[in-house]
Write a protein that holds these residues in place. Structure first.
Motif, PDB file in Angstrom:
ATOM      1  N   LYS A  52      -6.542  -1.452 -13.148  1.00 17.11           N
ATOM      2  CA  LYS A  52      -7.724  -1.268 -12.315  1.00 17.11           C
ATOM      3  C   LYS A  52      -7.794  -2.247 -11.146  1.00 17.11           C
ATOM      4  CE  LYS A  52     -10.889   0.812 -15.670  1.00 17.11           C
ATOM      5  NZ  LYS A  52     -11.215   1.945 -14.779  1.00 17.11           N
ATOM      6  N   ALA A  53      -6.933  -3.250 -11.140  1.00 13.93           N
ATOM      7  CA  ALA A  53      -6.989  -4.271 -10.091  1.00 13.93           C
ATOM      8  C   ALA A  53      -6.808  -3.651  -8.707  1.00 13.93           C
ATOM      9  CB  ALA A  53      -5.923  -5.322 -10.340  1.00 13.93           C
ATOM     10  N   ASP A  54      -7.657  -4.086  -7.771  1.00 13.07           N
ATOM     11  CA  ASP A  54      -7.586  -3.606  -6.381  1.00 13.07           C
ATOM     12  C   ASP A  54      -6.738  -4.598  -5.587  1.00 13.07           C
ATOM     13  OD1 ASP A  54      -7.915  -2.445  -3.945  1.00 13.07           O
ATOM     14  OD2 ASP A  54     -10.058  -2.887  -3.758  1.00 13.07           O
ATOM     15  N   ILE A  55      -5.485  -4.281  -5.425  1.00 11.65           N
ATOM     16  CA  ILE A  55      -4.548  -5.179  -4.759  1.00 11.65           C
ATOM     17  C   ILE A  55      -4.337  -4.725  -3.326  1.00 11.65           C
ATOM     18  CG2 ILE A  55      -2.199  -6.128  -4.801  1.00 11.65           C
ATOM     19  CD1 ILE A  55      -2.257  -5.675  -7.838  1.00 11.65           C
ATOM     20  N   VAL A  56      -4.521  -5.638  -2.413  1.00 15.20           N
ATOM     21  CA  VAL A  56      -4.406  -5.337  -0.984  1.00 15.20           C
ATOM     22  C   VAL A  56      -3.012  -5.741  -0.500  1.00 15.20           C
ATOM     23  CG1 VAL A  56      -5.299  -5.806   1.320  1.00 15.20           C
ATOM     24  CG2 VAL A  56      -6.872  -5.678  -0.635  1.00 15.20           C
ATOM     25  N   TYR A  57      -2.307  -4.774   0.059  1.00 16.36           N
ATOM     26  CA  TYR A  57      -0.961  -5.038   0.580  1.00 16.36           C
ATOM     27  C   TYR A  57      -1.011  -5.142   2.105  1.00 16.36           C
ATOM     28  CZ  TYR A  57       0.577  -3.571  -4.065  1.00 16.36           C
ATOM     29  OH  TYR A  57       0.752  -3.465  -5.424  1.00 16.36           O
ATOM     30  N   LYS A  58      -0.446  -6.194   2.640  1.00 20.21           N
ATOM     31  CA  LYS A  58      -0.357  -6.382   4.088  1.00 20.21           C
ATOM     32  C   LYS A  58       0.787  -5.539   4.633  1.00 20.21           C
ATOM     33  CE  LYS A  58      -1.970 -11.170   3.658  1.00 20.21           C
ATOM     34  NZ  LYS A  58      -2.130 -11.105   2.181  1.00 20.21           N
ATOM     35  N   PRO A  59       0.860  -5.396   5.956  1.00 19.55           N
ATOM     36  CA  PRO A  59       2.027  -4.729   6.542  1.00 19.55           C
ATOM     37  C   PRO A  59       3.310  -5.399   6.063  1.00 19.55           C
ATOM     38  CG  PRO A  59       0.343  -5.041   8.201  1.00 19.55           C
ATOM     39  CD  PRO A  59      -0.127  -5.775   6.984  1.00 19.55           C
ATOM     40  N   PHE A  60       4.386  -4.645   6.019  1.00 24.32           N
ATOM     41  CA  PHE A  60       5.611  -5.073   5.352  1.00 24.32           C
ATOM     42  C   PHE A  60       6.089  -6.461   5.771  1.00 24.32           C
ATOM     43  CE2 PHE A  60      10.248  -5.418   5.240  1.00 24.32           C
ATOM     44  CZ  PHE A  60      10.472  -5.258   3.876  1.00 24.32           C
ATOM     45  N   VAL A  61       6.248  -6.674   7.062  1.00 21.98           N
ATOM     46  CA  VAL A  61       6.781  -7.945   7.538  1.00 21.98           C
ATOM     47  C   VAL A  61       5.846  -9.095   7.179  1.00 21.98           C
ATOM     48  CG1 VAL A  61       7.457  -9.296   9.567  1.00 21.98           C
ATOM     49  CG2 VAL A  61       8.085  -6.874   9.398  1.00 21.98           C
ATOM     50  N   LYS A  62       4.546  -8.903   7.400  1.00 23.31           N
ATOM     51  CA  LYS A  62       3.575  -9.939   7.086  1.00 23.31           C
ATOM     52  C   LYS A  62       3.536 -10.215   5.579  1.00 23.31           C
ATOM     53  CE  LYS A  62      -1.166 -11.293   8.241  1.00 23.31           C
ATOM     54  NZ  LYS A  62      -2.432 -10.863   8.892  1.00 23.31           N
ATOM     55  N   GLU A  63       3.629  -9.138   4.777  1.00 20.75           N
ATOM     56  CA  GLU A  63       3.638  -9.305   3.322  1.00 20.75           C
ATOM     57  C   GLU A  63       4.872 -10.093   2.880  1.00 20.75           C
ATOM     58  OE1 GLU A  63       2.146  -9.496  -0.048  1.00 20.75           O
ATOM     59  OE2 GLU A  63       1.162  -7.825   0.996  1.00 20.75           O
ATOM     60  N   LEU A  64       6.007  -9.774   3.499  1.00 23.39           N
ATOM     61  CA  LEU A  64       7.240 -10.458   3.154  1.00 23.39           C
ATOM     62  C   LEU A  64       7.158 -11.948   3.483  1.00 23.39           C
ATOM     63  CD1 LEU A  64      10.176 -10.352   2.193  1.00 23.39           C
ATOM     64  CD2 LEU A  64      10.850  -9.760   4.534  1.00 23.39           C
ATOM     65  N   LEU A  65       6.605 -12.268   4.641  1.00 27.96           N
ATOM     66  CA  LEU A  65       6.491 -13.674   5.042  1.00 27.96           C
ATOM     67  C   LEU A  65       5.556 -14.436   4.104  1.00 27.96           C
ATOM     68  CD1 LEU A  65       6.312 -13.282   8.936  1.00 27.96           C
ATOM     69  CD2 LEU A  65       8.234 -14.144   7.559  1.00 27.96           C
ATOM     70  N   HIS A  66       4.439 -13.815   3.751  1.00 31.10           N
ATOM     71  CA  HIS A  66       3.506 -14.452   2.826  1.00 31.10           C
ATOM     72  C   HIS A  66       4.167 -14.669   1.454  1.00 31.10           C
ATOM     73  CE1 HIS A  66      -0.645 -14.535   4.640  1.00 31.10           C
ATOM     74  NE2 HIS A  66       0.057 -13.913   5.588  1.00 31.10           N
TER      75      HIS A  66
END
Length: 542
Positions: free
Chosen positions: A138-152
């Protein structure tokens, strides 16, 4: 775990999950750490304080590798459900899920698996498995755009590595020394050790090319009829989960061998098992390999002692009331007891071992016209439902533990229940000997009893069996091994019984002795026979 957070970033989810695993699933690990601290003279408590931090950093880094869109939820739901079961087994029974335990678990039948089902296990699985899995779902997980998610993600993983590096810089020597002195710690880390063992099991059993089958003992020859007027009839009783500590023959202070005391039993002292679980010990003990060089894949791809005896023309029967012969009897005549075969002795899930006596009677009624070896694989002292292994008439030691969550029974109740299983197995052995005595006009008769492994009953907080052999306590590896020889068997086969009694008291025996001892008892000559391993060779006078 996640109920108070409406939305989570991937890194937040990863860190919270790692915190949960360290704070809950790794409680057994910290119990091992505490035991290690108690053994040390001087303790650096700053170093000890870094252990949970180190584990959080390490699990966070590892979890980050799997915290990717579409994989995250199904992966962590599955791993959490597995970890819940591993955690409960370690916390309540001290069981470690290494390769051997995974193998034993895979080979466990449904009836056996149900014995581990009780209110404690259900509650644990609900609270630490199903509920967290539901929250992950049920967790609401927010995914950033691919490149930004990868850097984070890379920044987060770098921070975790930096934390590990800082701890290592200050306390590397402490970790090395503490880890060397408490090597078993790594086996309790959840989920890495259990998952790693599962991967290894799958790789070995499903992705490695099968070995070329090796036939052994094709030169086997039966020498009995060269000098005996009667055929040999030997019954081998393979016990389940019987430990030597609870045998009267080895100094135990309760009459657990009351039924066989009337017979001239020979008790081999200080005998060790090949493994701590049936899936390992059973094929190992019938293999030509010793424990030190035993390899399960090789064992599956080569003849066992049963096969070599078959090559020699010995009549063979394997009668099984446990979980099967684990490949040992696949190429000879064998019967697995129908769990619905006798309404008085079976309940559809298990049968009392007395059912094997009925099968033995049928086999003996057919007549013994040639050298014969019959194996009875009993359910013996299989836990945790020890109380289901003996009928009410054999409930001699009370109060006993009439439940499967044995950790909640008193020490007295648990020991009484287990002792009842040993006493009932002793009754079965005595009944077999009685039947063999009745055959003495037709055959020279003998019996050999040996257990597959032992059992922990709460000593040092450990229950059941399956501990890695390197750290297994004596309770799990010290086993009973008994022999009975009729006077005619000893005379006709040139065995000095008094010599055997003296030899048995010397100790230093193991499952390594079984392969050649069976060949020796049946007077089988073959190049794979090793005289130095034959329990009876020292006392053979002709």
């Amino acid at each position: 775990m996640l109920s108070r957070v409406k939305t989570l970033s991937v890194n937040q989810f990863t860190l919270i999950t790692a915190l949960f695993y360290v704070g809950v699933f790794n409680i057994p690990l910290f119990q091992i750490v505490q035991q290690g601290i108690e053994k040390q003279g001087e303790v650096n408590y700053l170093f000890i304080a870094t252990i949970p931090l180190f584990l959080i950093f390490a699990l966070s880094f590892i979890f980050s590798l799997f915290s990717v869109k579409y994989l995250l939820k199904p992966f962590f739901i599955i791993v959490t459900l597995i970890s819940s079961s591993v955690f409960f087994a370690a916390l309540q029974y001290g069981v470690v899920f290494d390769y051997g335990m995974i193998e034993n678990t895979v080979q466990t039948n449904s009836a056996e698996a149900l014995t581990y089902l009780n209110w404690s296990s259900i509650l644990n699985f609900t609270l630490t498995g199903l509920l967290p899995a539901l929250l992950i779902f049920k967790a609401d997980i927010v995914y950033k755009p691919f490149v930004k998610e990868l850097l984070h993600k890379l920044a987060f993983m770098f921070a975790m590595l930096a934390g590990i590096a800082v701890i290592g810089f200050f306390y590397y020597q402490n970790y090395v020394a503490f880890g060397r002195n408490n090597d078993q710690m790594k086996r309790y880390i959840v989920p890495t050790y259990a998952i790693g063992s599962m991967i290894k099991y799958v790789k070995v059993n499903y992705f490695q090319e099968p070995l070329v089958y090796k036939v052994q003992g094709k030169d086997a020859k039966n020498l009995t009829l060269d000098h005996n007027d009667k055929p040999n009839l030997v019954v081998v009783v393979v016990g389940e989960t019987a430990r030597a500590h609870n045998y009267e023959y080895y100094g135990y202070d309760k009459p657990t061998n009351a039924h066989t005391k009337a017979y001239d039993m020979i008790a081999f002292k200080d005998t060790e098992s090949c493994g701590t679980a049936t899936a390992v010990s059973l094929p190992c003990m019938f293999s030509s390999m010793d424990r030190e060089d035993y390899d399960a894949r090789k064992a599956q791809a080569q003849d066992t002692a049963m096969d070599v005896l078959d090559h020699a023309g010995i009549s063979l029967d394997w009668l099984d009331n446990d979980s099967g012969c684990k490949g040992v009897c696949d190429r000879v005549k064998h019967i697995n007891i129908d769990l619905n075969s006798d309404p008085e002795l079976c309940d559809g899930h298990y049968c009392y071992d007395q059912v094997l006596l009925n099968e033995l009677d049928k086999r003996l009624a057919e007549g013994v016209t040639k050298d014969t070896l019959i194996v009875l694989h009993i359910i013996g002292s299989h836990g945790p439902t020890y109380y289901l292994r003996y009928p009410e008439a054999h409930r001699k030691f009370v109060p006993d533990c009439q439940r499967s969550d044995i950790q909640n029974c008193s020490d007295e109740e648990l020991m009484n229940t287990y002792d009842n299983t040993i006493l009932y197995s002793d009754y079965i052995i005595a009944q077999v000997i009685s039947r063999l005595e009745a055959q003495q006009n037709k055959a020279d008769t003998a019996l050999l009893y040996v257990s597959d492994h032992g059992e922990s009953l709460g000593e040092s907080g450990m229950y059941l069996h399956g501990a890695p052999y390197a750290i297994a306590p004596d309770e799990q590896i010290k086993i009973p091994m008994l022999a009975w020889l009729s006077a005619d068997f000893a005379s006709d086969n040139g065995l000095d019984k008094q010599c055997l009694r003296d030899h048995a008291t010397k100790g230093g025996f193991s499952h390594d002795n079984l392969f050649s001892s069976l060949l020796g008892l049946m007077n089988v000559s073959t190049e794979v026979y090793r005289k130095e391993k034959d329990l009876f060779a020292t006392c053979r006078v002709k």
